[in-house]
Design a protein around this motif. Structure first.
Motif, PDB file in Angstrom:
ATOM      1  N   ALA A   1     -74.299  25.055 -14.559  1.00 16.20           N
ATOM      2  CA  ALA A   1     -73.066  24.691 -13.858  1.00 16.20           C
ATOM      3  C   ALA A   1     -72.028  25.808 -13.945  1.00 16.20           C
ATOM      4  CB  ALA A   1     -72.501  23.399 -14.439  1.00 16.20           C
ATOM      5  N   LEU A   2     -71.898  26.441 -15.126  1.00 15.65           N
ATOM      6  CA  LEU A   2     -70.928  27.522 -15.279  1.00 15.65           C
ATOM      7  C   LEU A   2     -71.407  28.798 -14.591  1.00 15.65           C
ATOM      8  CD1 LEU A   2     -69.583  27.144 -18.918  1.00 15.65           C
ATOM      9  CD2 LEU A   2     -68.421  26.654 -16.768  1.00 15.65           C
ATOM     10  N   ASP A   3     -72.688  29.040 -14.552  1.00  9.82           N
ATOM     11  CA  ASP A   3     -73.204  30.204 -13.817  1.00  9.82           C
ATOM     12  C   ASP A   3     -72.866  30.077 -12.333  1.00  9.82           C
ATOM     13  OD1 ASP A   3     -74.223  31.380 -16.072  1.00  9.82           O
ATOM     14  OD2 ASP A   3     -76.244  30.551 -15.813  1.00  9.82           O
ATOM     15  N   GLU A   4     -72.990  28.891 -11.803  1.00  9.00           N
ATOM     16  CA  GLU A   4     -72.660  28.679 -10.392  1.00  9.00           C
ATOM     17  C   GLU A   4     -71.177  28.912 -10.148  1.00  9.00           C
ATOM     18  OE1 GLU A   4     -72.932  25.109  -7.030  1.00  9.00           O
ATOM     19  OE2 GLU A   4     -73.917  24.882  -8.986  1.00  9.00           O
ATOM     20  N   LYS A   5     -70.332  28.439 -11.064  1.00 10.05           N
ATOM     21  CA  LYS A   5     -68.894  28.675 -10.914  1.00 10.05           C
ATOM     22  C   LYS A   5     -68.548  30.149 -11.089  1.00 10.05           C
ATOM     23  CE  LYS A   5     -67.178  24.097 -12.141  1.00 10.05           C
ATOM     24  NZ  LYS A   5     -66.177  23.333 -12.951  1.00 10.05           N
ATOM     25  N   ALA A   6     -69.248  30.841 -11.983  1.00  8.62           N
ATOM     26  CA  ALA A   6     -69.005  32.284 -12.164  1.00  8.62           C
ATOM     27  C   ALA A   6     -69.378  33.053 -10.908  1.00  8.62           C
ATOM     28  CB  ALA A   6     -69.800  32.792 -13.361  1.00  8.62           C
ATOM     29  N   ALA A   7     -70.447  32.649 -10.248  1.00 10.60           N
ATOM     30  CA  ALA A   7     -70.849  33.314  -9.013  1.00 10.60           C
ATOM     31  C   ALA A   7     -69.820  33.082  -7.919  1.00 10.60           C
ATOM     32  CB  ALA A   7     -72.220  32.783  -8.576  1.00 10.60           C
ATOM     33  N   GLU A   8     -69.255  31.892  -7.856  1.00  8.91           N
ATOM     34  CA  GLU A   8     -68.234  31.613  -6.850  1.00  8.91           C
ATOM     35  C   GLU A   8     -66.948  32.382  -7.141  1.00  8.91           C
ATOM     36  OE1 GLU A   8     -67.681  27.442  -6.858  1.00  8.91           O
ATOM     37  OE2 GLU A   8     -69.632  26.976  -5.945  1.00  8.91           O
ATOM     38  N   ALA A   9     -66.565  32.466  -8.421  1.00  5.81           N
ATOM     39  CA  ALA A   9     -65.317  33.146  -8.767  1.00  5.81           C
ATOM     40  C   ALA A   9     -65.396  34.650  -8.569  1.00  5.81           C
ATOM     41  CB  ALA A   9     -64.951  32.829 -10.226  1.00  5.81           C
ATOM     42  N   SER A  10     -66.555  35.251  -8.854  1.00  8.64           N
ATOM     43  CA  SER A  10     -66.691  36.702  -8.748  1.00  8.64           C
ATOM     44  C   SER A  10     -67.192  37.157  -7.392  1.00  8.64           C
ATOM     45  CB  SER A  10     -67.663  37.205  -9.833  1.00  8.64           C
ATOM     46  OG  SER A  10     -68.956  36.650  -9.625  1.00  8.64           O
ATOM     47  N   GLY A  11     -67.734  36.266  -6.618  1.00  6.58           N
ATOM     48  CA  GLY A  11     -68.299  36.656  -5.331  1.00  6.58           C
ATOM     49  C   GLY A  11     -69.655  37.307  -5.442  1.00  6.58           C
ATOM     50  N   ASP A  12     -70.231  37.300  -6.633  1.00  5.35           N
ATOM     51  CA  ASP A  12     -71.546  37.899  -6.868  1.00  5.35           C
ATOM     52  C   ASP A  12     -72.518  36.774  -7.170  1.00  5.35           C
ATOM     53  OD1 ASP A  12     -73.764  39.349  -7.519  1.00  5.35           O
ATOM     54  OD2 ASP A  12     -72.891  40.326  -9.290  1.00  5.35           O
ATOM     55  N   ALA A  13     -73.540  36.602  -6.329  1.00  7.87           N
ATOM     56  CA  ALA A  13     -74.483  35.504  -6.512  1.00  7.87           C
ATOM     57  C   ALA A  13     -75.282  35.639  -7.789  1.00  7.87           C
ATOM     58  CB  ALA A  13     -75.434  35.429  -5.314  1.00  7.87           C
ATOM     59  N   ALA A  14     -75.377  36.847  -8.337  1.00  8.75           N
ATOM     60  CA  ALA A  14     -76.150  37.070  -9.563  1.00  8.75           C
ATOM     61  C   ALA A  14     -75.285  37.013 -10.818  1.00  8.75           C
ATOM     62  CB  ALA A  14     -76.875  38.409  -9.491  1.00  8.75           C
ATOM     63  N   ALA A  15     -74.000  36.735 -10.681  1.00  8.75           N
ATOM     64  CA  ALA A  15     -73.101  36.715 -11.841  1.00  8.75           C
ATOM     65  C   ALA A  15     -73.422  35.536 -12.737  1.00  8.75           C
ATOM     66  CB  ALA A  15     -71.658  36.637 -11.368  1.00  8.75           C
ATOM     67  N   GLN A  16     -73.225  35.731 -14.041  1.00  5.51           N
ATOM     68  CA  GLN A  16     -73.441  34.685 -15.034  1.00  5.51           C
ATOM     69  C   GLN A  16     -72.208  34.545 -15.905  1.00  5.51           C
ATOM     70  OE1 GLN A  16     -77.044  35.735 -17.128  1.00  5.51           O
ATOM     71  NE2 GLN A  16     -78.361  34.814 -15.570  1.00  5.51           N
ATOM     72  N   VAL A  17     -72.057  33.381 -16.475  1.00  9.44           N
ATOM     73  CA  VAL A  17     -70.908  33.112 -17.324  1.00  9.44           C
ATOM     74  C   VAL A  17     -71.022  33.911 -18.616  1.00  9.44           C
ATOM     75  CG1 VAL A  17     -72.008  31.121 -18.423  1.00  9.44           C
ATOM     76  CG2 VAL A  17     -69.511  31.277 -18.346  1.00  9.44           C
ATOM     77  N   ALA A  18     -69.896  34.342 -19.122  1.00 13.11           N
ATOM     78  CA  ALA A  18     -69.846  35.064 -20.389  1.00 13.11           C
ATOM     79  C   ALA A  18     -69.084  34.229 -21.416  1.00 13.11           C
ATOM     80  CB  ALA A  18     -69.173  36.427 -20.203  1.00 13.11           C
ATOM     81  N   GLY A  19     -69.386  34.447 -22.677  1.00 12.37           N
ATOM     82  CA  GLY A  19     -68.707  33.711 -23.743  1.00 12.37           C
ATOM     83  C   GLY A  19     -68.941  32.218 -23.651  1.00 12.37           C
ATOM     84  N   LEU A  20     -70.177  31.830 -23.380  1.00 11.08           N
ATOM     85  CA  LEU A  20     -70.504  30.421 -23.187  1.00 11.08           C
ATOM     86  C   LEU A  20     -70.298  29.631 -24.476  1.00 11.08           C
ATOM     87  CD1 LEU A  20     -71.719  28.188 -21.381  1.00 11.08           C
ATOM     88  CD2 LEU A  20     -73.979  28.906 -22.194  1.00 11.08           C
ATOM     89  N   GLY A  21     -69.631  28.504 -24.353  1.00 10.38           N
ATOM     90  CA  GLY A  21     -69.418  27.604 -25.484  1.00 10.38           C
ATOM     91  C   GLY A  21     -69.532  26.162 -25.033  1.00 10.38           C
ATOM     92  N   HIS A  22     -69.831  25.269 -25.974  1.00  7.73           N
ATOM     93  CA  HIS A  22     -70.017  23.851 -25.662  1.00  7.73           C
ATOM     94  C   HIS A  22     -69.147  22.991 -26.574  1.00  7.73           C
ATOM     95  CE1 HIS A  22     -73.692  25.680 -23.979  1.00  7.73           C
ATOM     96  NE2 HIS A  22     -73.658  24.682 -23.119  1.00  7.73           N
ATOM     97  N   THR A  23     -68.788  21.833 -26.070  1.00 13.11           N
ATOM     98  CA  THR A  23     -67.986  20.880 -26.827  1.00 13.11           C
ATOM     99  C   THR A  23     -68.899  19.789 -27.398  1.00 13.11           C
ATOM    100  OG1 THR A  23     -67.551  19.419 -24.934  1.00 13.11           O
ATOM    101  CG2 THR A  23     -66.092  21.317 -25.220  1.00 13.11           C
ATOM    102  N   GLY A  24     -68.283  18.825 -28.063  1.00 12.83           N
ATOM    103  CA  GLY A  24     -69.060  17.734 -28.640  1.00 12.83           C
ATOM    104  C   GLY A  24     -69.263  16.552 -27.721  1.00 12.83           C
ATOM    105  N   TRP A  25     -68.733  16.612 -26.502  1.00  8.44           N
ATOM    106  CA  TRP A  25     -68.848  15.471 -25.603  1.00  8.44           C
ATOM    107  C   TRP A  25     -70.279  15.163 -25.167  1.00  8.44           C
ATOM    108  CZ3 TRP A  25     -65.596  11.727 -25.195  1.00  8.44           C
ATOM    109  CH2 TRP A  25     -64.249  11.946 -25.455  1.00  8.44           C
ATOM    110  N   PRO A  26     -71.177  16.149 -25.030  1.00  9.21           N
ATOM    111  CA  PRO A  26     -72.567  15.767 -24.727  1.00  9.21           C
ATOM    112  C   PRO A  26     -73.176  14.864 -25.791  1.00  9.21           C
ATOM    113  CG  PRO A  26     -72.225  18.089 -24.274  1.00  9.21           C
ATOM    114  CD  PRO A  26     -70.999  17.605 -24.961  1.00  9.21           C
ATOM    115  N   TYR A  27     -72.789  15.083 -27.037  1.00  9.63           N
ATOM    116  CA  TYR A  27     -73.333  14.257 -28.109  1.00  9.63           C
ATOM    117  C   TYR A  27     -72.658  12.885 -28.153  1.00  9.63           C
ATOM    118  CZ  TYR A  27     -75.262  18.770 -29.271  1.00  9.63           C
ATOM    119  OH  TYR A  27     -75.925  19.975 -29.196  1.00  9.63           O
ATOM    120  N   ALA A  28     -71.441  12.822 -27.624  1.00  7.31           N
ATOM    121  CA  ALA A  28     -70.830  11.508 -27.447  1.00  7.31           C
ATOM    122  C   ALA A  28     -71.607  10.707 -26.406  1.00  7.31           C
ATOM    123  CB  ALA A  28     -69.365  11.658 -27.028  1.00  7.31           C
ATOM    124  N   ALA A  29     -72.095  11.396 -25.364  1.00  8.19           N
ATOM    125  CA  ALA A  29     -72.931  10.728 -24.370  1.00  8.19           C
ATOM    126  C   ALA A  29     -74.264  10.293 -24.979  1.00  8.19           C
ATOM    127  CB  ALA A  29     -73.170  11.654 -23.180  1.00  8.19           C
TER     128      ALA A  29
END
Length: 215
Positions: free
Chosen positions: A126-154
């Motif tokens: 999901a963040l890679d897709e947003k990074a590609a939209e923000a940079s205009g580069d379809a091959a762009a990937q998110v940097a400094g990826l981090g996750h919260t605890g909400w997936p484990y709440a689910a």
């Protein structure tokens, strides 16, 4: 010689349940299933609206912050939470085999939420897709990826729904069902017969045939 007077009941003897009421254990398991199912569905819907992952995208002006909600990562937990709520309500509308099937659906909804949340806990698509939209580069990937605890709440929400489903599977036979007073049993209802009108000509002829005086 035996006495006709019944012996008094001691406090140690179990009391019979009132007719038409579920046993005490059934009422407790019913209340527990309702609480667990409702809490699990509410928590799953809440977790789906929270941030699950965050990072940055490299753009011309520098690093652009990105976040992804649970619904951006996967829509399965929210969808299955609604299915679980519907199954929890439907448990009381069906009986016997139908109740067992609905109870299994409730339990499987919890399993699906757990699996989807665990798979999405480390997901970066999901963040890679947003990074590609923000940079205009379809091959762009998110940097400094981090996750919260909400997936484990689910995940915890799915476990609550799973517990409610298991209670329904193993204890649902002791739970009450919707009253059958308003249910149709499929028996054809007899048509109401209208009283004959003595003033009609055919009724007059029928009376004459029977030897009656129509006057």
């Amino acid at each position: 010689m035996t006495s006709a007077v019944p012996s008094p009941r001691t406090d140690d003897e179990p009391r019979a349940a009132a007719p038409g009421r579920p046993p005490r254990g059934g009422r407790r398991s019913l209340a527990a299933a309702l609480l667990l199912g409702a809490a699990g569905a509410a928590l799953a819907l809440l977790a789906s609206r929270q941030t699950w992952a965050h990072g940055t995208a490299a753009v011309a002006g520098g690093d652009f912050p990105l976040t992804a909600k649970g619904s951006d990562v996967t829509g399965v937990p929210a969808a299955l939470a609604i299915v679980g709520l519907a199954a929890l309500v439907a448990v009381f509308a069906v009986r016997r085999a139908g109740r067992l099937l609905v109870s299994l659906l409730l339990a499987l909804s919890g399993v699906g939420i757990i699996v989807a949340a665990l798979l999405g806990a480390d997901d970066s698509a999901a963040l890679d897709e947003k990074a590609a939209e923000a940079s205009g580069d379809a091959a762009a990937q998110v940097a400094g990826l981090g996750h919260t605890g909400w997936p484990y709440a689910a995940v915890a929400a799915g476990a609550l729904i799973l517990a409610a489903g298991l209670l329904a599977v193993f204890r649902g036979r002791d739970w009450p069902a919707m009253s059958g007073r308003y249910e149709r049993d499929g028996t054809p209802r007899p048509k109401a017969r209208r009283a004959p009108d003595p003033d009609r000509p055919e009724e007059l002829w029928k009376a004459i045939d029977r030897g009656e005086d129509p006057t």
